[in-house]
Structure formats: C-alpha cells, structure tokens
Design a protein around this motif. Structure first.
Motif, mmCIF file in Angstrom:
data_model
loop_
_atom_site.group_PDB
_atom_site.id
_atom_site.type_symbol
_atom_site.label_atom_id
_atom_site.label_comp_id
_atom_site.label_asym_id
_atom_site.label_seq_id
_atom_site.Cartn_x
_atom_site.Cartn_y
_atom_site.Cartn_z
ATOM 1 N N ARG A 228 0.840 -1.219 0.000
ATOM 2 C CA ARG A 228 0.000 0.000 0.000
ATOM 3 C C ARG A 228 0.865 1.255 0.000
ATOM 4 N NH1 ARG A 228 -3.731 -3.364 2.227
ATOM 5 N NH2 ARG A 228 -2.997 -3.449 4.362
ATOM 6 N N GLU A 229 1.943 1.232 0.799
ATOM 7 C CA GLU A 229 2.857 2.383 0.835
ATOM 8 C C GLU A 229 3.528 2.587 -0.522
ATOM 9 O OE1 GLU A 229 5.607 1.849 4.061
ATOM 10 O OE2 GLU A 229 3.977 1.784 5.541
ATOM 11 N N MET A 230 3.925 1.493 -1.164
ATOM 12 C CA MET A 230 4.567 1.603 -2.469
ATOM 13 C C MET A 230 3.600 2.133 -3.525
ATOM 14 S SD MET A 230 6.881 -1.845 -2.449
ATOM 15 C CE MET A 230 7.953 -1.475 -3.840
ATOM 16 N N ARG B 214 7.088 4.686 -8.097
ATOM 17 C CA ARG B 214 8.179 3.894 -8.687
ATOM 18 C C ARG B 214 7.629 2.534 -9.060
ATOM 19 N NH1 ARG B 214 13.477 3.421 -5.223
ATOM 20 N NH2 ARG B 214 14.119 2.242 -7.037
ATOM 21 N N PRO B 215 7.694 2.140 -10.330
ATOM 22 C CA PRO B 215 7.205 0.816 -10.740
ATOM 23 C C PRO B 215 7.948 -0.293 -9.999
ATOM 24 C CG PRO B 215 7.610 2.189 -12.655
ATOM 25 C CD PRO B 215 8.181 2.918 -11.480
ATOM 26 N N PHE B 216 7.218 -1.361 -9.689
ATOM 27 C CA PHE B 216 7.822 -2.487 -8.996
ATOM 28 C C PHE B 216 7.279 -3.801 -9.527
ATOM 29 C CE2 PHE B 216 4.228 -1.053 -6.482
ATOM 30 C CZ PHE B 216 3.570 -2.216 -6.085
ATOM 31 N N ILE C 275 9.523 -8.630 -3.658
ATOM 32 C CA ILE C 275 9.037 -7.403 -4.301
ATOM 33 C C ILE C 275 10.288 -6.604 -4.619
ATOM 34 C CG2 ILE C 275 7.703 -5.293 -4.054
ATOM 35 C CD1 ILE C 275 6.023 -6.807 -1.969
ATOM 36 N N GLU C 276 10.439 -6.224 -5.881
ATOM 37 C CA GLU C 276 11.626 -5.482 -6.271
ATOM 38 C C GLU C 276 11.238 -4.347 -7.200
ATOM 39 O OE1 GLU C 276 14.015 -8.536 -7.982
ATOM 40 O OE2 GLU C 276 12.909 -8.548 -9.863
ATOM 41 N N TYR C 277 12.013 -3.291 -7.156
ATOM 42 C CA TYR C 277 11.774 -2.193 -8.070
ATOM 43 C C TYR C 277 12.159 -2.633 -9.473
ATOM 44 C CZ TYR C 277 10.870 0.692 -4.069
ATOM 45 O OH TYR C 277 10.316 1.201 -2.933
ATOM 46 N N VAL C 278 11.513 -2.089 -10.474
ATOM 47 C CA VAL C 278 11.730 -2.495 -11.862
ATOM 48 C C VAL C 278 13.160 -2.236 -12.304
ATOM 49 C CG1 VAL C 278 11.043 -2.051 -14.255
ATOM 50 C CG2 VAL C 278 9.318 -2.310 -12.492
ATOM 51 N N ALA D 25 16.430 -4.934 -5.463
ATOM 52 C CA ALA D 25 15.443 -5.582 -4.596
ATOM 53 C C ALA D 25 15.098 -4.645 -3.446
ATOM 54 C CB ALA D 25 15.990 -6.894 -4.062
ATOM 55 N N SER D 26 13.849 -4.618 -3.087
ATOM 56 C CA SER D 26 13.425 -3.787 -1.962
ATOM 57 C C SER D 26 13.682 -4.528 -0.664
ATOM 58 C CB SER D 26 11.943 -3.450 -2.089
ATOM 59 O OG SER D 26 11.167 -4.561 -1.714
ATOM 60 N N ARG D 27 13.412 -3.887 0.430
ATOM 61 C CA ARG D 27 13.599 -4.483 1.742
ATOM 62 C C ARG D 27 12.496 -5.465 2.071
ATOM 63 N NH1 ARG D 27 9.926 -1.188 4.508
ATOM 64 N NH2 ARG D 27 9.773 0.851 3.578
ATOM 65 N N LEU D 28 11.624 -5.768 1.139
ATOM 66 C CA LEU D 28 10.471 -6.606 1.397
ATOM 67 C C LEU D 28 10.730 -8.083 1.168
ATOM 68 C CD1 LEU D 28 7.769 -4.397 -0.283
ATOM 69 C CD2 LEU D 28 8.440 -4.451 2.094
ATOM 70 N N ARG D 29 11.956 -8.461 0.968
ATOM 71 C CA ARG D 29 12.251 -9.871 0.751
ATOM 72 C C ARG D 29 11.743 -10.657 1.952
ATOM 73 N NH1 ARG D 29 15.711 -12.056 -3.128
ATOM 74 N NH2 ARG D 29 16.271 -9.972 -3.769
ATOM 75 N N ARG D 30 10.903 -11.625 1.702
ATOM 76 C CA ARG D 30 10.249 -12.372 2.781
ATOM 77 C C ARG D 30 11.272 -13.192 3.560
ATOM 78 N NH1 ARG D 30 4.957 -14.096 4.012
ATOM 79 N NH2 ARG D 30 4.206 -12.963 2.226
#
Length: 81
Positions: A7-9, A16-18, A64-67, A71-76
């Motif tokens: 939601r924040e992204m 920023r596309p992801f 979840i990574e930016y295009v 990679a974002s900090r959202l790596r599970r």
C-alpha cells in the motif's frame, strides 16, 4: 505486513514501478498505481490488456523489487517454528 508495505509503495509520490514475484515463479509488473489494489490478504492486479485480473495472496509473494532491478527491503524472511 506485506500488504501494508505494498500500500505504501502504491501511494508513493512519485510512483516507482515495482515487480511482484510469486512462489510459483510468476512475475507481475506494477507500472501504474491504478493497476493494483492492496486488499487485506491479497493483491488485486489488473493485467495490461485491461481484460484480465490476477489475485496474488500475500502468503505466496516471495519478493518485491523495483523495476530497475534493485530488490526492496520486502524480501520475505523465513518464519521460525
């Protein structure tokens, strides 16, 4: 937690596309904040053709990574049992 971060992204200015990568290996690029909706336990994604949609349960989101490739900090993280 994943839903809140998505939601924040989606609300970020400028946007920023992801890319969402699922446990099945499927990948979905979110290049427009209007093409996705973060629900309570899943992400609703409208496909480029405007005719199809995909529902992506957060449980199956692996990365979840930016295009641009970073990679974002959202790596599970793996849960402890």
């Amino acid at each position: 937690m994943i839903g809140e971060e998505i939601r924040e992204m989606l609300a970020r200015e400028p946007f920023r596309p992801f890319r969402i990568i699922m446990s099945s290996g499927e990948k979905y690029v979110i290049d427009n904040p209007g093409s996705a909706m973060a629900l309570k336990s899943e992400l609703f994604v409208a496909m480029d053709d405007g005719e199809r949609v995909r529902i992506c349960p957060y449980l199956h989101v692996t990365t979840i990574e930016y295009v641009n490739g970073r990679a974002s900090r959202l790596r599970r993280r793996k849960r402890r049992r």
